[in-house]
Design a protein around this motif. Structure first.
Motif, PDB file in Angstrom:
ATOM      1  N   VAL A 198     -63.353 -14.556  63.167  1.00 15.60           N
ATOM      2  CA  VAL A 198     -62.137 -14.354  63.970  1.00 15.60           C
ATOM      3  C   VAL A 198     -62.155 -12.973  64.621  1.00 15.60           C
TER       4      VAL A 198
ATOM      5  N   ASP B  86     -63.713 -11.289  73.200  1.00 20.29           N
ATOM      6  CA  ASP B  86     -62.703 -11.510  74.233  1.00 20.29           C
ATOM      7  C   ASP B  86     -62.286 -10.192  74.889  1.00 20.29           C
TER       8      ASP B  86
ATOM      9  N   ILE C 294     -60.074  -2.440  65.484  1.00 21.57           N
ATOM     10  CA  ILE C 294     -60.689  -3.763  65.354  1.00 21.57           C
ATOM     11  C   ILE C 294     -62.183  -3.622  65.071  1.00 21.57           C
TER      12      ILE C 294
ATOM     13  N   SER D 296     -64.828 -12.826  67.370  1.00 20.01           N
ATOM     14  CA  SER D 296     -64.377 -13.549  68.552  1.00 20.01           C
ATOM     15  C   SER D 296     -63.366 -12.720  69.341  1.00 20.01           C
ATOM     16  N   HIS D 297     -62.481 -12.065  68.643  1.00 14.45           N
ATOM     17  CA  HIS D 297     -61.474 -11.236  69.298  1.00 14.45           C
ATOM     18  C   HIS D 297     -62.147 -10.065  70.023  1.00 14.45           C
TER      19      HIS D 297
ATOM     20  N   TYR E  61     -58.727  -1.088  69.882  1.00 16.09           N
ATOM     21  CA  TYR E  61     -60.111  -1.574  69.878  1.00 16.09           C
ATOM     22  C   TYR E  61     -60.916  -0.888  68.780  1.00 16.09           C
TER      23      TYR E  61
ATOM     24  N   LYS F  55     -59.105 -10.418  76.974  1.00 18.68           N
ATOM     25  CA  LYS F  55     -57.938  -9.819  76.323  1.00 18.68           C
ATOM     26  C   LYS F  55     -57.970  -8.333  76.593  1.00 18.68           C
TER      27      LYS F  55
END
Length: 63
Positions: free
Chosen positions: A30, A37, A53, A33-34, A50, A43
């Motif tokens: 997950v 994006d 993440i 994938s984020h 960032y 996104k």
């Protein structure tokens, strides 16, 4: 996803969801994938978000 306050998960439900994500090894997928994006422009987040993440991704890879 519904932002209605009645649709919020209880603490127990949220913990169960996290446990399942880790158990099934979906958490890394997950986050990856984020990041993809974000990196491809699908996104938008600020640089601090960032970095958070990316740090989370690195920590998850250690598991």
């Amino acid at each position: 996803m519904n932002n209605n306050s009645s649709a919020m998960l209880s603490i127990e439900e949220a913990q169960l969801l996290l446990d399942l994500l880790f158990e099934q090894e979906y958490a890394l997928e997950v986050v990856s994938s984020h990041m993809y994006d974000i990196e491809t422009g699908l996104k938008s987040v600020d640089s601090q978000k960032y970095q958070q993440i990316a740090s989370l991704y690195s920590r998850l890879r250690e598991f």
